[in-house]
Every structure is written in C-alpha cells, then in structure tokens.
Design an enzyme around this catalytic site. Structure first.
Site, PDB file in Angstrom:
ATOM      1  CD  GLU A 352      45.870  43.170  27.216  1.00  0.00           C
ATOM      2  OE1 GLU A 352      44.833  43.692  26.791  1.00  0.00           O
ATOM      3  OE2 GLU A 352      46.089  42.992  28.420  1.00  0.00           O
ATOM      4  CD  GLU A 386      43.983  46.915  23.792  1.00  0.00           C
ATOM      5  OE1 GLU A 386      44.648  46.115  24.482  1.00  0.00           O
ATOM      6  OE2 GLU A 386      43.029  47.572  24.272  1.00  0.00           O
ATOM      7  CG  HIS A 389      48.254  45.837  27.188  1.00  0.00           C
ATOM      8  ND1 HIS A 389      48.605  45.875  28.513  1.00  0.00           N
ATOM      9  CD2 HIS A 389      46.985  46.333  27.123  1.00  0.00           C
ATOM     10  CE1 HIS A 389      47.590  46.382  29.226  1.00  0.00           C
ATOM     11  NE2 HIS A 389      46.610  46.681  28.400  1.00  0.00           N
ATOM     12  CD  GLU A 408      44.743  46.935  31.355  1.00  0.00           C
ATOM     13  OE1 GLU A 408      45.018  47.886  30.606  1.00  0.00           O
ATOM     14  OE2 GLU A 408      44.490  45.792  30.929  1.00  0.00           O
TER      15      GLU A 408
HETATM   16 ZN   LIG Z   1      44.759  47.521  28.696  1.00  0.00          ZN
END
Ligand SMILES: [Zn+2]
Length: 942
Positions: A352, A386, A389, A408
């Site tokens: 990301e 991504e 993020h 995460e």
């Molecule tokens: Zn991730």
C-alpha cells in the site's frame, strides 16, 4: 500489505528473473567520499565559518563491532533524534543496476549531550563512509567514524564529545548529509524480468519496504512512528526507455547536466508526512491506463505494454473503491493521484505505498478469455485492500509493529466494504465466513498460535506477524466490534479515530480511547483486550434443557491441549421465535428460553465454533432435510456446515463422524456457494489425510454422490441466469468432483483440454472458470506430451492468472520424469522465487506421492533454497507448508528431526506450526478415521 500467506498460488513466468549478485560496489565509496570532502572544503572556504572536523583514522570504525564496540545498540532507536524531512536523491546507473543515494535529512535533536546519531542502515546493501551535520547558521561537523550493527541493522554516526559543543546554542534543528552507494539486489529494492511484446525480455525495478526494507535502500529512521515528509528524486538515463514513478506526481523532469540530456532527473512533489516503509518508486518501461475519480483523483494502472489491456478491470475497481471509501470514512483521498503497478516475481501480493500501490501481476491483471471469476474477485479484493490502507495504515499508522492488526485487521475487514460497494451483486460479505473466519481459525487452532497484539523481538520477528491471525482474525474481531456498536456508531467512531490521528500514529489503546469518545461503550476496551491478548479461539458446547439453553466455552484446539482461557463472547441464538443475544463472560451460562433452539452464532458473525447436543443437532438435521430447509439463510447453512466439519478436527470437543456427517449429508441438495465453499476445502483436506486408505475411497464415493446433481445442474457452459455465486460455485464443485474421481467430469474435461490444445485457447462454449478443471483433467491423464505443451504455454503466457492455473495443473502430473523436471525447474537459479516455491507448495498439496517427492527433494537441497531466498520469512514459511499434510509418525519424526537440525530462524513460528499440524493430522487419523469409515460404509450401503 498482502503477503504470500494470502496467496496459495502466486506465480509468474519461469523466465522472469535475473539472478542478482549480492555485493556492494565499494569502488563507488571512494568517489562518494571525495565528493563530500570537496563540497566541504569549498563550503568552508567560502563562508569562513567555524568548522569542527574529525577525520578519525580509525581502521576499526567500519567493522560490525556488535557487543564489544563502545556504542551501545538496541532494537529500538534512541529517542533523542527525530527526523522531520528527507531530501533523498537516487542516482541510478541503469546499465549496472547500481545507484548512489544522496540524502539530506532534517532532524530535530532533543538531547544536546549526545555524541553520535543512530539510524537504520542495512550494511548488506548500503555502504556509508562518512557523514556531515550542518547547523542552521552553516557550521559543519564531519565524521568518518561509522559503526555498523548487523543485528539491528543500524549505524552509529559517531561525532564524539565535540558534538556537544557543536549542538550548544538555540538551535535544535540540523541537516544530516549522507551519501551511500547501493545496489538493486534482493533487499528492499529489487528488479525482475518479464516477457513483453515480440518475446523481448525487459526489466523492472521496484521498492517494497514493509516492514524493515527501507534501511536497505536508503539510510533512515526506520520506525513507523518517525514520520516525515519526503522530496524524492531519481536520475536515470532515459535514452534506455526507462522512466520513474514514485509516491507523488512528477514536479519536473530536467537533465542533471544542462549540456547532456541523456540523464534526466525525475523530481517528485513533496509527500505528506509518512512512515519510511511507505516510500516507493519503480523504474520501468511500462505503459499505463488512466481514469479519474469523481473527486478528481487520477488513477493509473501500470503494466507491460503487451498486457496493458488486462489492467482495465483493476483500474475501474480502483475508481469505485476510492469513491466508496471517501464516503465511508468521511475523509477525502489524501493524495492527488494513485498509481497501481503490476510487478513480476514480487515478494508481496500487494503493498500500500502511499500513492503508488504495487501488486503481484496476477492480482492486478485480468483477461476475460482465460481468467476465472475467482481470480477476478481476488483482484477486486486486493485492489480494495491496498486502497483502503491509504486511510487505515498510511494516513493513520500503527505506532509499532506489535499493533500490526490495527493496519491489517482493520483493512482486511474493510476491503469487503470496497468490493461490496463496487460490486454489490457479488454479496461479498457472505463469503467472509470462509475466506476470513475459517482461514484465521486454521492458523489460530494450533497450540503455537500467537496473540493478535504480540511483542515483537528483532527485525525478523515482525515479519512472522504478517499471517492469517493478524489479517483474518483481526478482521473477524473488527466485525464483532462493528456488530457490537452497530454500523452507524462504528463508522462514526472510526472516522473520529482517523481524523484524530491523521498523519500520525496509534496503538490499540489510542484506538479504544478514541472509540470511547464516540461510543461511550464502557465495556468495549475490555472486550477488545480480551480478544486481542490471548491466542486461539473458543468453541461453545450447547445443551438444550427445558426452559433454558446451557452454554459452556473452552479453547478449540486441534491438538487437544486444555487451557483455562475465557473469552467475552457475543453469543446469538436463533430460535423458532426470533434471535436472542447474550454476552458470555463465564465458563458456563444458562440462557432462559422456552423457544426451540435452531442454531447458535447467527450468520456466523462471531469468531467461535459451536457444538450442539443431540437434541439441537437433530433439529438442525431435521430442518436441512425438510421442505423448509431454505428458511435457514445460506450464511446460516454455511456457518453450520463450517462448524460441523471443522469440529471433526477439534481434539478437545471430540465430535464423532456421525455428528458431522449427519449434518453435511444434506449438501446433495445445496446450490448456494457459502456452504459448499466451507465444505469443499474441508473434504479436500480429509481426502489428503486419508489417501491410500479405505476411508479415502469411500469418501470419494460419498462426494460423487452429493456433487453429481450439482455438476449436472451447473453444466460446462455458462447459463444466462448464472449469478456471481453460480460462476464461483461451478469452479468449486467441478474441482471437488475431480478430487472425488468423478470419471465423467475428468473425461469431459480432458476432451475439452484437447480441443483447447488444438484451438490455442479454451473453447468458448465452456465456462472460462472451468479452464483450470480442463488443465487438471489433462494432468490426471499423465501424458508427457501434454505436460510439455502446458509447460511451454506456462512459460509463454502473458496472462498472469492463467499462469497460476497452468502451474497448479503441472503439479498434478505424477510421472517420475515430470515431477523431477518440475523440481529441477524449481531449483534452477533462473526461476523466480514465486515459481520455485509455487512448484514445491503445489506438489506438497497434490498427493502423497508428489508431497513425499517434493519433501525429499527439499531436504536434499535445503541450503540451496535457503540461500536462493535469503532466508526470507515469507518464502520460508511458504516452503514449510510442503510437509504440512503428512499424517504418519514416521513422517512426523522425519520433519521434526530435520527442522531441529536446520533451524529456520526467520520462520520459527511456521516451523513450529508445521510440526504441530502433522501431529494434529496423526491424532485425527488415530481418533476419527475409523468412525468416518464406518459411517461412510453404512451410508453407501443404504
Ligand atoms: Zn494490508
């Protein structure tokens, strides 16, 4: 980031790797030192300022002195120097793939009595001979006393006692000037090759720095909370056709030397304040496809010229996902543009980097001629992940890696929000049970499972946290928090948290105190701490009594270790009259009710398993075999099937085969995706464990029995009425039918493969989702000519998702010659690490014969694999899955002995996990196989 634990079958071309020597070009060091000294003399002469100069001729200075040196190092950086801004210039020699990084770091010095500045630098990839510190009033202090520490990948720039004098005065802000030679190798900056138009092999270089790769690319204060702004620039010889992109848009492209336009400097705009691991650039000859969001963010997918059309799906998904997140979080996309770049032989699935997300090719590029719906859905998920993020991770970053789940777990949950918004007809949240909850429980169900928030020891320790527990258990906890608070309050609390910690960092207690401001939920902190600080997950035993339902909890464990752990479990009970909700904090509780209990854990929303007494189990069986069985939603049926079949592997609750099979035998009439998704994987696992036994043959017969009518209903061709779930189900069911040795399916699949072979592509009369089935049917036919046709297509295919399917099929050939040929390819230094590991993993999954062959080969060539992958934690953890389906004492001892003799420091957790899994497999065979055999015999004789 999405690491390889989330990708069971990443692969790219066998051609796509250049072996790269891991050496530092020390010849550049002398030149670099000369430039700094020359600059220093000129500057000193011009301004006539006070200069302190320590040219210490210390021949030991560059040694890695570790414990005996006078500078004391530790895992964490000292807190007396804080970076504010980096001017970082990378001067590339594209022809030799080396570079010089020239850096000016603006730092705040908090402690004026220090004698050295400690920052991160991985001396395996970067060298440093000297450094200069410049004060705001242009005084300069210089040193060549540089001490490296390889354990912590740090460097001490030792100025000595005179630094105190230098630092006196009103200033706290200084410039630290550094120059290092580096190489594009196998650290945070790598390069890989790909096949482009006309069979030309080209190269792309890319950074991938999470969590600790930045220190191998540029010297920096490489801790996530030490955020700074960056002015990045890159000089390359553009006559080669290469260009560079980075986190921000290009500000200017000018020649380094006005008289020579060969070398151009790409200067990028100043970044927002961000962590060092998010810096990224790529150097490539790629093309791009572009779109713009409604809020004017430019989206570009970058890919090889020959594959640029394959980027359109990801590009359009990205536009929709960004628009969804802007609305969901109530915060604008923080940057003016987002590049998504496809990388061959990439060490991560996706990463990301702020404004320049990078992806393995097969999770960004999609071709409707040969790519399945399953890979399309996976691409949508990873792209959304991504992008998400960019808020959860990039805008607000974890304070330290022990809180990785904040990045995460939250993102893994919210990738479903992005996909659901972009493709609501997919009903992607329904698949959460299988893709997240079940995946997490498989890792979390062993004794060696780690807790969600867990201490991190050393740089290698943090890599092991990028696993299904952090991602999928984290996402499951986020889902329970959302359910507790309700969607609206949860979203408000999240927005408040993101706004409060924008361009900054947070840990779990920051999140909880911020959530409290919105929710005033007194018990939330305790709830989250309860789930995030103990390993494993609970299983609830249910007993229906007159006037009440009794619930008792214990840790679910495939190895049968009992613990006294207790969880705060949000329990939901579906009765014939409605839903009851209760918070279970004790080992046993009673829920008063006169209603008839139908099942527990409505829609599988809670992160726990459920075992029923005979009364409730009979109710469930009765409903599933009645005319009203669809009154239970597909999610409810999925959750019931998932629990029933998973409990067969739980040693503490010890359900027997009759318990599980009496529930799942209804599947023959099931046409929904989620129950089949959960069942298919578990049945495949039982088939693997029982191979060679009577149980295996009987189970195949049972599976043929329950899949045949589903196979016939769905057929080989797409029907006009097919939903997204039908398309996915077709792939699942046909795959299970092949495993069940359905000879009709295998024969028809093989015929279609032969047609594809003569046509050059899968026939368009059959569903593209069945192309992997056609390939596998050919594998089972075990014909050497087909093997080489497939291998050639694999090497030449320009569609990364098809390559994955081809690799999977190649690993189903069981001829000795074919297995040996594949293993030799796996060990060939010209094979990418993704392909190399992909072959081992798939052979480990395919059958006992291929597993044994791959494991023996791996043992014989262990050091070569370790060396080729530089002991990478991700890759070694992947390799260690090869023996995980062994199920005999002999194999257990063999694997255990081997791993004790060959300690895998970088993947210790994976090492322990595989031994524990084999132990669990043995216990399963000893405890459950006979009962399952007996049940199957009786059922099939009816
Ligand atoms: Zn991730």
């Amino acid at each position: 980031m999405q690491d390889n634990t989330h990708n069971s079958d990443a692969s790219t071309s066998l051609l796509e790797k250049v072996p790269v020597e891991k050496t530092i070009c020390l010849g550049l060091t002398k030149k670099a030192l000369g430039i700094v000294i020359a600059a220093f003399i000129v500057l000193a002469g011009l301004v006539g300022i006070v200069v302190a100069f320590w040219a210490i001729n210390n021949t030991n200075a560059k040694k890695d002195l570790n414990s005996q040196n006078p500078v004391s190092f530790s895992f964490r950086l000292p807190t007396d120097v804080i970076p504010v801004h980096y001017d970082v210039h990378f001067d590339f020699d594209i022809h030799g793939w080396t570079y010089i990084v020239r850096e000016n770091i603006v730092i705040d010095i908090k402690n004026k009595s220090i004698e050295q500045i400690v920052l991160h630098l991985d001396n395996n990839y970067l060298d440093l001979d000297n450094a200069t510190l410049i004060s705001p009033d242009d005084r300069i202090i210089f040193t060549n006393n540089i001490v490296f520490n390889s354990t912590y990948q740090t460097v001490a720039i030792v100025f000595g006692a005179e630094l105190k004098t230098f630092l006196q005065g009103n200033y706290s802000r200084f410039n630290l000037s550094l120059e290092c030679p580096g190489i594009v190798s196998d650290g945070g900056l790598t390069r890989s090759n790909y096949l482009d138009e006309g069979g030309v092999i080209k190269t792309v270089a890319v950074t991938d720095l999470e969590p600790t790769g930045a220190r191998s690319v540029y010297p920096c204060f490489d801790e996530p909370s030490l955020k700074a702004t960056f002015n990045t620039s890159i000089s390359i010889d553009t006559t080669t056709g290469f260009t560079a992109i980075s986190n921000m848009p290009i500000l200017s492209t000018l020649p380094d030397d006005p008289d020579d336009t060969t070398v151009q400097r790409f200067q990028f705009e100043t970044t927002k304040k961000m962590s060092t691991y998010l810096l990224c650039f790529t150097i490539s000859q790629y093309a791009a496809t572009e779109a713009v969001t409604s809020s004017n963010v430019t989206i570009r997918v970058h890919a090889p010229v020959s594959r640029i059309q394959q980027g359109i799906f990801a590009r359009d998904t990205a536009v929709k996902a960004i628009e969804a997140y802007v609305q969901y979080f109530g915060i604008d996309f923080p940057l003016p543009k987002l590049d998504l770049v496809a990388i061959p032989d990439f060490s991560s699935i996706g990463m990301e980097n702020w404004g320049i997300a990078t992806f393995s090719m097969e999770v960004l590029l999609w071709d409707d001629q040969v790519s399945s719906i399953k890979s399309q859905q996976y691409i949508a998920k990873v792209v959304s992940h991504e992008i998400c993020h960019h808020w959860l991770g990039d805008l607000v970053t974890l304070s330290w890696w022990d809180n990785l789940w904040l990045n995460e777990g939250f993102t893994q949950y919210h990738e479903y929000v992005g996909v659901d918004s972009a493709y609501p007809e997919w009903k992607i949240f329904d698949q959460f049970i299988k893709i997240e909850r079940d995946a997490a429980m498989r890792s979390d169900g062993v004794e060696s499972a780690h807790q969600l928030v867990t201490p991190v020891e050393g740089p290698k320790g943090m890599l092991q946290l990028f696993d299904p527990i952090t991602y999928s258990k984290g996402a499951s906890l986020v889902r329970m928090i959302k359910n507790r608070l309700g969607q609206e309050t949860f979203q408000k609390a999240l927005t408040n948290y993101l706004k409060k910690f924008s361009y900054s960092n947070a840990n779990t207690s920051d999140l909880l105190s911020s959530f409290y401001e919105t929710t005033h939920d007194e018990g939330l902190s305790q709830f989250v701490i309860n789930w995030s600080t103990q390993p494993g997950f609970p299983a609830i035993s249910v007993v229906s009594k007159p006037g009440a339902v009794s619930l008792s909890q214990g840790r679910s464990d495939m190895n049968g270790q009992s613990t006294s752990q207790l969880w705060s479990i949000p329990v939901t009970l579906q009765t014939d009259k409605g839903i009851l909700s209760v918070m279970m904090d004790n080992a046993t509780i009673e829920v008063p009710t006169n209603d008839t209990l139908v099942y527990v854990n409505v829609d599988g929303d809670g992160y726990y398993r459920v075992k029923y007494d005979a009364t409730t189990r009979d109710t469930i069986v009765r409903i599933l075999s009645s005319g009203n069985w669809t009154l239970l939603s597909s999610k409810a049926r999925g959750s019931i099937v998932d629990d029933a079949i998973s409990l067969l592997f739980d040693q503490t609750l010890a359900v027997d085969a009759n318990y599980t099979m009496s529930i799942v035998k209804y599947l023959g009439r099931e046409r929904a995706l989620v129950p089949w998704q959960t069942a298919a994987e578990a049945f495949e696992r039982i088939l693997d464990l029982t191979e060679g036994s009577e149980c295996h043959v009987l189970l195949q017969a049972f599976l043929r029995n329950i899949t045949t009518s589903v196979v016939e209903t769905l057929g080989w061709s797409v029907r006009p009425e097919d939903t997204h779930d039908d398309l996915l189900l077709r792939g699942e069911i046909f795959s299970l039918a092949v495993s069940a040795n359905n000879t009709d399916v295998i024969r028809q699949g093989y015929q279609l493969f032969l047609q594809a072979k003569s046509l050059g592509n899968p026939p368009n009369t059959s569903a593209v989702d069945l192309w992997p089935i056609m390939l596998e049917s050919a594998g089972r036919n075990n014909n050497g000519t087909n093997f080489h046709w497939m291998l050639k297509r694999y090497q030449e295919s320009l569609v990364p998702t098809e390559k994955e399917d081809l690799l999977a099929a190649l690993c189903t050939f069981e001829g000795e010659a074919q297995m040996n040929e594949l293993l030799a390819i796996s060990l060939n230094p010209n094979t990418t690490s993704v392909d190399s590991v992909g072959i081992l993993k798939r052979m480990g999954m395919n059958s006992q014969l291929s597993r044994k062959t791959a494991w023996n080969f791996l043992k014989q060539n262990w050091s070569a694999y370790e060396q080729a992958n530089s002991g990478s934690a991700f890759i070694m953890a992947d390799i260690l899955t090869v023996p995980s389906l062994f199920s005999t004492k002999e194999d257990y001892n063999d694997v255990k002995d081997f791993l004790e003799k060959h300690q895998v420091v970088s993947a210790q957790v994976a090492s322990e996990e595989v031994v524990e899994k084999i132990d669990g497999n043995i216990k399963w065979r000893e405890g459950r196989q006979q009962a399952l055999t007996d049940w199957l015999k009786e059922y099939l004789n009816q």
